[in-house]
Motif scaffolding. Structure first.
Motif, PDB file in Angstrom:
ATOM      1  N   GLU B  13     -11.324   6.734  15.661  1.00 35.86           N
ATOM      2  CA  GLU B  13     -12.259   7.251  15.089  1.00 35.86           C
ATOM      3  C   GLU B  13     -11.762   6.260  13.756  1.00 35.86           C
ATOM      4  N   ARG B  15     -10.543   5.542  10.062  1.00 35.44           N
ATOM      5  CA  ARG B  15      -9.705   6.561   9.508  1.00 35.44           C
ATOM      6  C   ARG B  15      -9.983   5.961   7.442  1.00 35.44           C
ATOM      7  N   SER B  16     -10.484   6.973   6.871  1.00 33.96           N
ATOM      8  CA  SER B  16     -10.934   6.754   6.100  1.00 33.96           C
ATOM      9  C   SER B  16      -9.681   6.192   4.999  1.00 33.96           C
ATOM     10  N   GLY B  18      -6.415   5.762   3.281  1.00 39.17           N
ATOM     11  CA  GLY B  18      -5.011   6.671   3.225  1.00 39.17           C
ATOM     12  C   GLY B  18      -4.846   7.343   4.294  1.00 39.17           C
ATOM     13  N   ASP B  19      -6.217   7.286   4.979  1.00 37.05           N
ATOM     14  CA  ASP B  19      -5.553   8.636   6.643  1.00 37.05           C
ATOM     15  C   ASP B  19      -4.888   7.457   7.294  1.00 37.05           C
TER      16      ASP B  19
END
Lengths: 209, 545
Positions: B13, B15-16, B18-19
């Motif tokens: 995925e 990642r946002s 901070g993710d």
């Protein structure tokens, strides 16, 4: 005829009964109790991931078969619940891999809504007014749309944390990702759901006014 | 069972910010964490105090509570049958818990006896198997498969109906398991018997789980028939007689005057026969004009064409050649087919082989596979689901064809008891469908009459014919398969026969369908009077007899 006594402790972490260890130790009732305790949770788990009752039931049955077959190799080292959810998660991932390119199939006793959602057809014993049922169907469809719009990893984390009430640390262990990632997925999922369901609701209110 | 490596792969995925990593940036709690009690007690207490101080955060918390309450209503009620499925798993767990380590003297003696018996059977010191094998291995033995299938003649030759039934029964499920009637005579149950009982148990459990009362009744009926050993003689003779009639009728169908006499006898128009013959000639050209002509069509399409040519009478060299080429093609394809497709092809091969004597060995082998497909028990079939042929996915017409083919298969050497057993189950499946019908279904009624008329009692048969009266054959077009099964399924003397013949006459006015299989099916419908074999042999229509 006297049965051999279970050689393993009846309880493990957090006073949770380790039915698999008991089954391994020769307790005849243990597996039945395991099934009774987890059946509903597991069906709901698979249902909210695949939105197909029949498939969810098949997966649940397959999970219990896997647990039964794998019980010989089971080592009661961690929490049994974690182990059960790990097998369930892996089963779902395997299934997801196989089914991803294919369209969804629905069983005949499920209602298919315009957007493809299925729900149980409650023909008999449903005392509600048709309008209430329709509204309920719309609400259900909206929630499904919202949950489905999450990416698979977010959905899995949300399912495990909210519906299955697993601690973040356990989800982290289950999915093999850091706790921080679990948290971020959870927070992202919640904010996305709030946005979608909140917007939908305000749309309906505006439309109905 | 640790399979962490599987977790990440399908879930790549974006990642946002901070993710990632160890989750830096997400140490701060959010309302959802408080609701789920995720965090230390100090962190939670701190968050509560922040909520008390910050109205916006309190609103956010309230929103999150409402969201979770809404989302937690999403659940499903499992099927009533789901409990049964799980009970099956629990039973399996119980079976696995059976004590396996107690090796009592009695068990030891039984084990030694079984091993000794198996060894003696395998060594065969009295050469009991030699004669049978020698005959079977000769070319003559293969050629006489139709006339004297060895498996059945042995059962028949054992004189006592019970032992014949038992002999067949023991091979029903575990085909590879050797069986010796002597074991039963000595009161020792063979491995085959045990496998048979286990299979019956699996079938019964499956029907109980699915609350399939019709199929459970069918199973009881089938078992009762087998254990009673009733009608062993007729079960052995009837398929052979039916085959003999087919062969004789095929020869007679080549004669125009016989066909016309049969037409007139059943109230048909002689002109209909001309249409049948024209259609058969076209079909013969389409599938037999060149060696590769049949290759343009799929197996089930060739199958219906072959049946139509045989029904019209394979009386010309062109038609014989077409049947031969079609059958060659079907025999090639047969081993790779399963379920409904195999049934369709097998039904055609049975009729073609009866008249042209080709593909006999393949039919026997494939017939046995068809029976085994229904009766075999493995981890999946019967334990977790029914065989495909007993599900509603298979068209009713195919089940009807299976019934007719299975009635004839014993004449090709497939064990008659096994065929009868499977026919009972298939009929049970059709009855189950009938119970669940929301709207009357002519295809279902026609299939029951076509494939299982001999297993139905008079009232049941009359009821089906009465139901079928709602549809005139010409209005069922282009569903010619249903029309054909309806026309061939109602026999002279039965309720509604005369009226149906009258209605069938209207079919001749229909134009030729565009597709080859549809033309073939229309041909079969029009040829009913002399091809259906409903009324005894065509011999009585031979002038001067």
């Amino acid at each position: 005829m006297k049965q051999p006594a279970p050689k393993v402790p009846a309880t493990s972490h957090s006073n949770e009964v380790d039915y698999l260890a008991q089954h391994q130790g020769g307790d005849r009732q243990a597996f039945r109790q395991l099934v009774d305790q987890y059946r509903d949770r597991i069906v709901q788990f698979f249902f909210r991931l695949c939105w197909d009752r029949d498939r969810a039931e098949d997966l649940a049955q397959e999970l219990f078969l896997k647990l039964l077959i794998g019980s010989k190799r089971y080592r009661p080292e961690g929490k049994m619940t974690t182990f059960v959810y790990r097998v369930a998660t892996n089963l779902w991932i395997d299934h997801y891999r196989q089914m991803r390119p294919r369209p969804r199939f629905h069983s005949l006793d499920q209602v298919t809504y315009r957007d493809g959602e299925t729900g149980r057809m409650d023909c008999a014993g449903d005392e509600r007014e048709p309008s209430e049922r329709l509204q309920d169907g719309e609400e259900r469809a909206a929630m499904r749309r919202a949950l489905e719009s999450l990416t698979e990893p977010h959905r899995l984390v949300f399912e495990l944390a909210v519906y299955q009430e697993r601690p973040y640390a356990e989800i982290s262990e289950l999915l093999g990702i850091p706790v921080g990632t679990v948290k971020s997925r959870m927070h992202n999922a919640v904010s996305a759901l709030k946005q979608m369901l909140g917007d939908g609701e305000s749309d309906r209110q505006v439309g109905g006014a | 069972m640790s399979q962490h490596s599987r977790i990440d792969e399908p879930f790549e995925e974006p990642r946002s910010p901070g993710d990632g990593g160890d989750g830096g940036g997400h140490d701060r709690l959010e309302p959802i964490d408080l609701l789920l009690q995720q965090g230390t007690s100090a962190e939670l207490a701190d968050f509560r105090s922040r909520v008390a101080a910050d109205p916006l955060l309190a609103l956010d918390l309230a929103d999150t509570v409402a969201l979770l309450e809404r989302l937690r209503t999403v659940r499903v009620e499992p099927n009533p049958a789901f409990s049964g499925k799980l009970a099956d798993v629990v039973r399996r767990a119980d079976r696995r818990m059976q004590p396996q380590h107690r090796f009592t003297p009695w068990l030891a003696a039984a084990a030694i006896a079984i091993v000794t018996f198996g060894f003696v059977t395998w060594v065969d010191p009295l050469d009991l198997r030699v004669e049978r094998t020698a005959v079977r291995d000769t070319e003559i033995g293969r050629r006489t498969d139709i006339a004297q299938p060895l498996g059945d003649s042995t059962a028949f030759g054992s004189a006592t109906p019970g032992s014949a039934a038992a002999a067949a029964r023991s091979t029903n499920v575990a085909e590879d398991t050797p069986h010796d009637g002597g074991a039963e005579a000595n009161g020792t149950r063979s491995v085959g018997d045990l496998a048979y009982e286990e299979a019956l148990g699996a079938m019964r459990r499956r029907f109980d789980v699915e609350a399939a009362t019709q199929l459970r009744d069918a199973l009881d009926h089938a078992i009762a028939e087998q254990t009673a050993g009733a009608d062993t003689l007729s079960r052995w003779l009837d398929p052979r007689n039916a085959l003999a009639v087919l062969v004789r009728d095929h020869e007679l169908r080549a004669r125009t005057e016989v066909r016309h006499a049969a037409m007139r006898r059943h109230g048909g128009m002689v002109a209909t026969d001309e249409r049948v013959q024209a259609l058969a000639d076209t079909l013969a050209l389409e599938i037999g004009a060149t060696p590769g002509a049949a290759g343009r069509f799929r197996a089930h399409q060739i199958a219906v064409a072959v049946r139509a040519i045989v029904a019209a009478g394979a009386s010309t060299p062109a038609r014989r050649l077409a049947v031969e080429r079609g059958v060659d093609r079907l025999v090639q394809r047969l081993p790779e087919l399963v379920g409904a497709r195999r049934v369709d092809v097998l039904a055609a091969l049975v009729e073609a082989a009866a008249v042209e004597r080709i593909g006999v060995v393949g039919i026997r082998r494939s017939g046995e596979s068809l029976v085994a497909e229904v009766m075999r028990v493995d981890e999946e079939t019967w334990q977790r689901r029914r065989p495909d042929l007993l599900t509603s996915r298979v068209p009713a017409a195919t089940i009807g064809s299976a019934g007719r083919a299975l009635a004839l298969l014993p004449a090709f050497g497939v064990t008659s008891e096994r065929c009868a057993f499977v026919r009972r189950l298939l009929l049970g499946q059709l009855r189950e469908r009938r119970d669940q019908l929301q709207e009357p279904d002519p295809a279902l009624f026609a299939a029951m009459l076509y494939g299982y008329s001999d297993l139905l009692d008079g009232d049941d048969r009359d009821d089906l014919v009465r139901q079928l009266r709602r549809w005139k054959p010409v209005h069922l077009a282009p569903d010619f398969r249903t029309v054909q099964q309806m026309a061939w399924g109602v026999r002279p003397g039965q309720l509604g026969f005369t009226r149906l013949q009258c209605d069938l006459r209207a079919l001749v006015a229909l134009p030729d369908p565009d597709s080859m299989p549809q033309r073939a099916l229309l041909c079969l419908c029009l040829a009913t009077s002399y091809a259906a074999g409903r009324d005894g042999s065509l011999e009585r229509f031979v002038p001067g007899e």
